[in-house]
Design an enzyme around this catalytic site. Structure first.
Site, PDB file in Angstrom:
ATOM      1  N   GLU A  83       0.868  -1.154  -0.342  1.00 40.55           N
ATOM      2  CA  GLU A  83      -0.081   0.173  -0.408  1.00 40.55           C
ATOM      3  C   GLU A  83       1.315   1.029   0.241  1.00 40.55           C
ATOM      4  O   GLU A  83       1.613   1.510   0.990  1.00 40.55           O
ATOM      5  CB  GLU A  83      -1.191  -0.181   1.819  1.00 40.55           C
ATOM      6  CG  GLU A  83      -1.900  -1.186   1.611  1.00 40.55           C
ATOM      7  CD  GLU A  83      -3.018  -1.102  -0.174  1.00 40.55           C
ATOM      8  OE1 GLU A  83      -3.383  -0.018  -0.365  1.00 40.55           O
ATOM      9  OE2 GLU A  83      -2.871  -1.549  -1.120  1.00 40.55           O
ATOM     10  N   CYS A  95      -2.358   9.185   2.467  1.00 37.04           N
ATOM     11  CA  CYS A  95      -1.891   8.708   1.473  1.00 37.04           C
ATOM     12  C   CYS A  95      -3.135   8.742   0.732  1.00 37.04           C
ATOM     13  O   CYS A  95      -2.865   9.287  -0.804  1.00 37.04           O
ATOM     14  CB  CYS A  95      -1.224   7.283   1.429  1.00 37.04           C
ATOM     15  SG  CYS A  95      -3.339   5.966   2.504  1.00 37.04           S
TER      16      CYS A  95
HETATM   17  P1  NAD Z   1       9.070   4.505   4.290  1.00 37.96           P
HETATM   18  O1  NAD Z   1       8.067   3.528   3.083  1.00 37.96           O
HETATM   19  O2  NAD Z   1       9.857   5.571   4.349  1.00 37.96           O
HETATM   20  O3  NAD Z   1       8.664   3.935   5.533  1.00 37.96           O
HETATM   21  C1  NAD Z   1       7.942   3.023   5.671  1.00 37.96           C
HETATM   22  C2  NAD Z   1       8.551   2.236   5.911  1.00 37.96           C
HETATM   23  O4  NAD Z   1       9.258   0.754   5.834  1.00 37.96           O
HETATM   24  C3  NAD Z   1       9.317   1.742   7.907  1.00 37.96           C
HETATM   25  O5  NAD Z   1       9.008   1.539   9.053  1.00 37.96           O
HETATM   26  C4  NAD Z   1      10.614   2.261   7.269  1.00 37.96           C
HETATM   27  O6  NAD Z   1      11.442   2.257   8.841  1.00 37.96           O
HETATM   28  C5  NAD Z   1      10.961   0.917   6.488  1.00 37.96           C
HETATM   29  N1  NAD Z   1      11.630   0.787   5.854  1.00 37.96           N
HETATM   30  C6  NAD Z   1      12.523   1.567   5.197  1.00 37.96           C
HETATM   31  N2  NAD Z   1      13.598   1.235   4.814  1.00 37.96           N
HETATM   32  C7  NAD Z   1      13.132  -0.482   4.416  1.00 37.96           C
HETATM   33  C8  NAD Z   1      13.830  -1.812   3.659  1.00 37.96           C
HETATM   34  N3  NAD Z   1      14.577  -0.779   3.106  1.00 37.96           N
HETATM   35  N4  NAD Z   1      12.952  -2.949   3.815  1.00 37.96           N
HETATM   36  C9  NAD Z   1      12.068  -2.960   4.267  1.00 37.96           C
HETATM   37  N5  NAD Z   1      11.538  -1.540   5.060  1.00 37.96           N
HETATM   38  C10 NAD Z   1      11.729  -0.734   4.866  1.00 37.96           C
HETATM   39  O7  NAD Z   1       7.407   5.001   4.809  1.00 37.96           O
HETATM   40  P2  NAD Z   1       6.722   6.684   5.705  1.00 37.96           P
HETATM   41  O8  NAD Z   1       7.751   8.251   4.996  1.00 37.96           O
HETATM   42  O9  NAD Z   1       6.955   5.900   6.764  1.00 37.96           O
HETATM   43  O10 NAD Z   1       5.405   6.911   5.226  1.00 37.96           O
HETATM   44  C11 NAD Z   1       5.115   7.501   4.746  1.00 37.96           C
HETATM   45  C12 NAD Z   1       4.271   6.837   2.167  1.00 37.96           C
HETATM   46  O11 NAD Z   1       3.130   6.096   3.574  1.00 37.96           O
HETATM   47  C13 NAD Z   1       3.841   7.876   1.435  1.00 37.96           C
HETATM   48  O12 NAD Z   1       4.256   7.623   0.740  1.00 37.96           O
HETATM   49  C14 NAD Z   1       2.511   7.118   2.523  1.00 37.96           C
HETATM   50  O13 NAD Z   1       1.727   7.774   0.919  1.00 37.96           O
HETATM   51  C15 NAD Z   1       2.190   5.668   2.030  1.00 37.96           C
HETATM   52  N6  NAD Z   1       1.275   5.462   2.741  1.00 37.96           N
HETATM   53  C16 NAD Z   1       0.646   4.892   2.092  1.00 37.96           C
HETATM   54  C17 NAD Z   1      -0.698   4.466   3.268  1.00 37.96           C
HETATM   55  C18 NAD Z   1      -1.769   3.001   1.936  1.00 37.96           C
HETATM   56  O14 NAD Z   1      -2.566   2.159   2.416  1.00 37.96           O
HETATM   57  N7  NAD Z   1      -1.425   3.184   0.372  1.00 37.96           N
HETATM   58  C19 NAD Z   1      -1.369   4.392   4.165  1.00 37.96           C
HETATM   59  C20 NAD Z   1      -0.498   5.259   4.950  1.00 37.96           C
HETATM   60  C21 NAD Z   1       0.868   5.530   4.184  1.00 37.96           C
END
Ligand code: NAD
Length: 517
Positions: A241, A275
């Site tokens: 997502e 999001c």
């Molecule tokens: P992010 O991608 O930076 O991080 C998300 C998670 O992934 C964190 O827990 C982070 O520690 C982890 N992570 C980072 N690098 C990783 C790797 N290499 N391997 C595995 N895990 C890793 O996102 P964010 O800044 O925390 O959140 C914002 C984003 O999330 C926005 O783009 C938003 O649109 C999206 N989002 C989407 C939904 C949806 O349902 N579509 C809902 C909420 C947020």
């Protein structure tokens, strides 16, 4: 907090948590190492056996107790989420309702599917054909910082109802909310190790991808891609997502007061860190000014940075986001947009805030219209009619959500069908995420799969087909008799003939040529 993802770290380091509204330290948790993740998953795997063997009724009874826990501990949920995630307590408390509905939906579904689903045995007359949905084992969750509580509970429910154990890596920005979630499940009576948290950065998330049987990732498209690539090494299924850049189409017949209010709500809820929040607005050329005036009047009334619980927009929950806000604003202004409100970070009580930002004179090539801004932005672009609005709305690498604002519901729904997005709302935005019977997810760079509605359940089960046959099935076995080909053709005509006559001739072919015992 600024550690690069993937960097190794020693096991005794602590992860600190801060209140984004004032920068005060709230607490700390132990950072997990790769070995800790492996241990957590191993323990989850052992605990899962008992959780699945408990039976669906008892499992669902425990999960339904979580509804009472959410109601009883609502004030604490509001307090913890507000302090670590910077939103008014009313927002997380209001999301306990959809969480309870999610529990009802998936526990009912788990019970309905528990005895298997009987389907037609087709040609295998006298056979019993059933589908069973078995738990896959351990589901791993890697989650973002914008809705850590709601997503942290909601996405685990289908997996738990199906009999899986779960291990979650909350965002590094909100470990205490992760701990609260584990405690709530414990309070409901979920046995030890069935729900576990591992804390850390990308390296911890990566280790979880290696160990879990199935992954649910919510976050940015860039990280989602890395998670999917890593999961490919072990062929671990993933649901992703990801981000969005949701368009709002205002039709010429829209009620302007109502629409302005809906657009402000759809952009400023959770301070725009949503999001599927509205990220770009397409309005008929002659409505842009009257719509903007109404929007400006409304954003002026929103309360931000007020001490206590009584405010509408909290701080920027994740400080690096401000650089994106500044860059997108500067890009729009440099390319000719007019800033009508906001546009500059505010320092209040030690926290950093971003005010609702209204821009007109937007054009499609501006970064804000192409990329996710993830803040309280109302960029308004003038268009000539529905078809042009639709063309611009669909001109995006994202496809998470969209909205249409109109008095003509039929025309709005017709546009909804043509918008390339996973969720479309007519005369509302954002809130379909709270209608938990609906699937939720995106197309293209917005994701893979769906995390809500009954569809979510099937990500966490191994589908098993069980067929029980009578002795007559030997007629279908080798060695082939002389008339076998005629029997086979007759059977096809019998089951799929285009007319009664063709079906009857199929019956005759089968009867005349069937093997004799
Ligand atoms: P992010 O991608 O930076 O991080 C998300 C998670 O992934 C964190 O827990 C982070 O520690 C982890 N992570 C980072 N690098 C990783 C790797 N290499 N391997 C595995 N895990 C890793 O996102 P964010 O800044 O925390 O959140 C914002 C984003 O999330 C926005 O783009 C938003 O649109 C999206 N989002 C989407 C939904 C949806 O349902 N579509 C809902 C909420 C947020």
């Amino acid at each position: 907090m600024s550690q690069a993802f993937g960097e190794a770290r020693c096991a005794d380091e602590m992860l600190e948590s801060f209140d984004p509204s004032n920068g005060r330290k709230l607490g700390e948790v132990r950072l997990a190492s790769v070995a800790d993740v492996q241990t957590a998953v191993r323990r989850a795997r052992q605990a899962q056996v008992g959780w699945a063997a408990m039976g669906v009724d008892e499992r669902c009874r425990i999960l339904n107790r979580m509804r009472g826990v959410l109601i009883d501990r609502a004030a604490e949920i509001g307090r913890v989420v507000s302090s670590e995630n910077g939103k008014p307590p009313v927002e997380p408390i209001s999301l306990t309702g959809p969480l309870c509905e999610t529990i009802k939906l998936h526990t009912r579904l788990a019970k309905r599917l528990a005895r298997g689903v009987r389907v037609s045995p087709t040609f295998f007359l006298g056979s019993k054909a059933r589908i069973f949905y078995e738990p896959v084992g351990v589901a791993g969750y890697i989650l973002p910082w914008n809705f850590p509580f709601e997503l942290g509970v909601k996405h685990m429910i289908p997996a738990l109802a199906a009999g899986n154990a779960v291990v979650q890596k909350p965002s590094e920005a909100n470990p205490l909310i992760g701990e609260l979630i584990a405690d709530l499940f414990c309070d409901a009576g979920v046995p030890a190790d069935v729900v576990q948290m591992v804390h850390g950065y990308g390296d911890v998330g990566g280790a979880l991808v290696d160990e879990a049987d199935v992954i649910c990732f919510v976050g940015s498209p860039g990280t989602g891609r890395r998670v999917m690539e890593r999961a490919a090494r072990t062929l671990t299924p993933v649901v992703l997502e990801l981000g969005g850049n949701d368009a709002a189409i205002v039709r010429a017949d829209a009620d302007l007061d109502f629409t302005a209010h809906g657009l402000v709500n759809g952009t400023c809820y959770n301070a725009g860190q949503v999001c599927n929040g509205i990220e770009r607005i397409y309005a008929p050329r002659d409505l842009v000014e009257p719509l903007t005036e109404r929007i400006l009047a409304l954003v002026g009334k929103l309360r931000q940075g007020v001490e206590g619980d009584d405010y509408d927009l909290g701080p920027v929950a994740w400080a690096p986001q401000i650089e994106i806000y500044e860059a997108h604003t500067a890009d729009a202004i440099a390319k000719g947009a007019t800033l009508r409100h906001g546009g500059k970070a505010l320092e209040l009580h030690g926290g950093r805030y971003w005010p609702p930002t209204v821009l007109t004179g937007m054009t499609q090539e501006m970064t804000m219209m192409q990329e996710e801004t993830f803040g309280p932005f109302l960029p308004i672009m003038a268009v000539d009619g529905d078809e042009e609005a639709l063309r611009f709305a669909n001109d995006s690498k994202y496809g998470l959500g969209a909205s249409v604002w109109t008095l003509d519901v039929a025309a709005g729904e017709a546009l909804a069908r043509r918008l390339r997005a996973g969720s479309v709302m007519v005369n509302n935005a954002v809130q379909s995420g709270g209608c938990v019977t609906l699937p939720f997810g995106g197309e293209r760079e917005s994701g893979v799969g769906r995390v809500q509605g009954e569809q979510a359940y099937f990500h966490y089960v191994a589908t098993k087909s069980v067929m029980t046959c009578p002795k007559s099935v030997r007629n279908l076995w080798m060695p082939y008799g002389a008339g076998a080909a005629r029997v086979a053709r007759g059977a096809t005509k019998l089951f799929s003939g285009r007319s009664i006559g063709e079906r009857l001739s199929g019956v005759l072919d089968v009867v005349r040529n069937r093997p004799r015992a």
